[in-house]
Scaffold this motif. Structure first.
Motif, mmCIF file in Angstrom:
data_model
loop_
_atom_site.group_PDB
_atom_site.id
_atom_site.type_symbol
_atom_site.label_atom_id
_atom_site.label_comp_id
_atom_site.label_asym_id
_atom_site.label_seq_id
_atom_site.Cartn_x
_atom_site.Cartn_y
_atom_site.Cartn_z
ATOM 1 N N PRO A 123 -5.030 -5.655 -3.682
ATOM 2 C CA PRO A 123 -4.567 -6.563 -2.631
ATOM 3 C C PRO A 123 -3.557 -7.603 -3.113
ATOM 4 O O PRO A 123 -3.113 -8.437 -2.322
ATOM 5 N N LEU A 124 -3.191 -7.574 -4.398
ATOM 6 C CA LEU A 124 -2.180 -8.472 -4.969
ATOM 7 C C LEU A 124 -1.241 -7.622 -5.828
ATOM 8 O O LEU A 124 -1.073 -7.858 -7.009
ATOM 9 N N CYS A 125 -0.609 -6.636 -5.221
ATOM 10 C CA CYS A 125 -0.027 -5.528 -5.981
ATOM 11 C C CYS A 125 1.289 -5.839 -6.671
ATOM 12 O O CYS A 125 1.745 -5.051 -7.496
ATOM 13 N N GLY A 126 1.950 -6.964 -6.339
ATOM 14 C CA GLY A 126 3.210 -7.275 -7.007
ATOM 15 C C GLY A 126 4.207 -6.143 -6.862
ATOM 16 O O GLY A 126 4.523 -5.727 -5.749
ATOM 17 N N SER A 127 4.676 -5.593 -7.984
ATOM 18 C CA SER A 127 5.655 -4.503 -7.939
ATOM 19 C C SER A 127 5.012 -3.128 -7.834
ATOM 20 O O SER A 127 5.697 -2.115 -7.963
ATOM 21 N N GLY A 128 3.698 -3.079 -7.623
ATOM 22 C CA GLY A 128 3.022 -1.812 -7.338
ATOM 23 C C GLY A 128 2.563 -1.029 -8.549
ATOM 24 O O GLY A 128 2.175 0.136 -8.418
ATOM 25 N N THR A 129 2.550 -1.647 -9.724
ATOM 26 C CA THR A 129 2.258 -0.896 -10.943
ATOM 27 C C THR A 129 0.843 -0.317 -10.953
ATOM 28 O O THR A 129 0.651 0.847 -11.322
ATOM 29 N N LEU A 130 -0.155 -1.094 -10.549
ATOM 30 C CA LEU A 130 -1.531 -0.581 -10.549
ATOM 31 C C LEU A 130 -1.704 0.598 -9.593
ATOM 32 O O LEU A 130 -2.237 1.641 -9.998
ATOM 33 N N PRO A 131 -1.282 0.497 -8.329
ATOM 34 C CA PRO A 131 -1.413 1.669 -7.443
ATOM 35 C C PRO A 131 -0.635 2.888 -7.931
ATOM 36 O O PRO A 131 -1.112 4.024 -7.799
ATOM 37 N N ILE A 132 0.544 2.684 -8.502
ATOM 38 C CA ILE A 132 1.338 3.814 -8.984
ATOM 39 C C ILE A 132 0.652 4.493 -10.159
ATOM 40 O O ILE A 132 0.529 5.729 -10.202
ATOM 41 N N GLU A 133 0.175 3.706 -11.126
ATOM 42 C CA GLU A 133 -0.519 4.299 -12.269
ATOM 43 C C GLU A 133 -1.805 4.991 -11.812
ATOM 44 O O GLU A 133 -2.163 6.061 -12.329
ATOM 45 N N ALA A 134 -2.504 4.399 -10.844
ATOM 46 C CA ALA A 134 -3.709 5.035 -10.309
ATOM 47 C C ALA A 134 -3.370 6.368 -9.659
ATOM 48 O O ALA A 134 -4.098 7.361 -9.816
#
Length: 341
Positions: A162-173
Motif C-alpha cells: 500500500p506504499l509502493c513508491g516506484s513499484g519495486t516490491l510488486p514487480i519483484e513479487a
C-alpha cells in the motif's frame, strides 16, 4: 556466501539469483602487507588462462583494516602485474576499459588478506533494467526480492504493497510468482567477455528458463500509493519489466486501502523512516494509520513492515511476532512481521 560448481552453475547463478549483487570466481587468496607484495602475488597467476592482449580489463577494489590503505593504488598494482606479465611473455598488453571491460576483476583486501576474483556478473545484478528513474528513497531491487522471499510468500495468494513508491516490491513479487529469472532480459553479463564463454550453453540455459515463465499470475498483485507521480513510475516500470498487464497499481491513500480479494495474503511495505529533521513528527500519523488498517482490514494476513526507525514503528500499535535485522543501503533496519488473528 561460497559455493562451487561447473560452468553451467555459474551461468545459472547470474541468471537466477534475486538477492545477489555479483557472482565472483576467486583466482587468488594471499596475505599481502604492501603494494609490492600484492604485485608479486598477482604475478604468480598465469593470466593467459583468463585473457589475451586483445582483451580489455578493469580492476575494482575495496580495502579495509589493512596495511595497504589506498584502494585505487591497490587496483593499479594488480593491473600493472597483469600487464607486465603479458609484456614479458607476448610483447603486448591488454588495455584498460573502466566502463565496459571484457574481463572485470574484483579485489578485496581485509586485514592484509587479498582475495582477487574474476567478476562474472559485470554490472551489479540488482540492476534489472526496468527501473531507469529512481524516486525518493528507492528500495534496491535485490533487497525488495529479499523481503518477498523472507516473508515466505509462495505466489499463490494475494500480494499487496500500500506504499509502493516506484513499484519495486510488486514487480519483484510478480517475477517470483511467474518463475521469471531476474537476469532473463539482461543485455550483458561479465562472463560473456571471458575466453571460455560457451554461447551454446548460455543460450540453452536462458531459453530453458524462458520456457518455464508462467503467462498469468496465480493470485492478484496490487500496489498503491498516495502520490500520482509514484504510481506513474510504477506503471512505467511494470511495463518495462514485461508485466504491466498483470500487476495492478492505483493512486490511493493508505487509509483507503482495501484487500484485493477475500482470500488472505501477504502485505509488505517500506514506509519512510524520517531521516530528515522534522519528518519524524509528520510520519507518526502514517504509522498509526498503518496499524489501524492492519487491525481493521487484514485479519488472517501476513504483514511485514520494513523500517529504519523503531520509534515510528511503535506507533503501529501492534507487537511484531518476528524481527529480522537488515540494511537498506547504510541504514540499519528491521523487517517486522505482524499476524492479525
Amino acid at each position: 556466501m561460497h559455493f562451487s560448481g561447473d560452468q553451467a552453475l555459474l551461468y545459472r547463478a547470474n541468471l537466477w539469483l534475486r538477492t545477489a549483487i555479483r557472482v565472483l570466481l576467486q583466482v587468488l587468496d594471499a596475505h599481502v602487507e604492501s603494494p609490492e607484495g600484492l604485485y608479486d602475488a598477482v604475478r604468480t597467476i598465469d593470466w593467459q588462462k583468463y585473457l589475451t592482449p586483445d582483451h580489455t580489463l578493469a580492476v575494482d577494489c575495496n580495502v579495509r583494516d589493512s596495511q595497504i590503505t589506498h584502494s585505487m593504488y591497490a587496483a593499479l598494482k594488480v593491473k600493472d602485474a597483469i600487464c607486465d606479465q603479458f609484456v614479458e611473455r607476448c610483447g603486448r598488453r591488454p588495455s584498460v576499459d573502466v566502463e565496459l571491460p571484457m574481463v572485470g576483476l574484483n579485489l578485496h583486501i581485509y586485514r592484509d588478506q587479498a582475495v582477487l576474483s574474476l567478476d562474472s556478473s559485470g554490472e551489479s545484478l540488482h540492476k534489472r533494467g526496468y527501473r531507469p528513474i529512481l524516486t525518493k528513497a528507492p528500495l534496491n531491487e535485490a533487497l525488495a526480492a529479499a523481503l518477498v522471499l523472507l516473508s515466505g510468500w509462495q505466489g499463490n495468494t494475494p500480494f499487496v504493497d500500500p506504499l509502493c513508491g516506484s513499484g519495486t516490491l510488486p514487480i519483484e513479487a510478480a517475477w517470483i510468482a511467474l518463475r521469471r529469472p531476474p537476469g532473463l532480459t539482461r543485455r550483458r553479463f561479465g562472463f560473456q567477455g571471458w575466453m571460455d564463454f560457451d554461447v551454446a550453453l548460455w543460450t540453452e540455459l536462458r531459453d530453458d528458463a524462458r520456457r518455464g515463465v508462467l503467462k498469468q499470475l496465480p493470485a492478484p498483485i496490487v500496489g498503491s500509493d498516495v502520490r500520482k507521480d509514484a504510481i506513474a513510475f510504477s506503471i512505467k516500470n511494470a511495463k518495462s519489466a514485461g508485466i504491466g498487464h498483470l500487476v495492478k497499481f492505483a493512486v490511493r491513500d493508505v487509509r483507503d486501502f482495501r484487500p484485493p480479494a477475500e482470500q488472505p495474503g501477504t502485505l509488505i511495505c517500506n514506509p519512510p523512516y524520517g531521516e530528515r529533521l522534522g519528518e519524524e513528527q509528520d510520519l507518526k500519523l502514517l504509522y498509526k494509520t498503518l496499524g489501524e488498517v492492519f487491525k481493521d482490514l487484514c485479519q488472517g494476513w501476513k504483514i511485514f513492515v520494513m523500517t529504519g526507525n523503531a520509534r515510528l514503528a511503535s506507533f503501529i500499535g501492534l507487537q511484531p511476532t518476528e524481527q529480522v535485522p537488515l540494511f537498506n543501503g547504510k541504514i540499519p533496519c528491521r523487517l517486522l512481521k505482524y499476524e492479525i488473528a
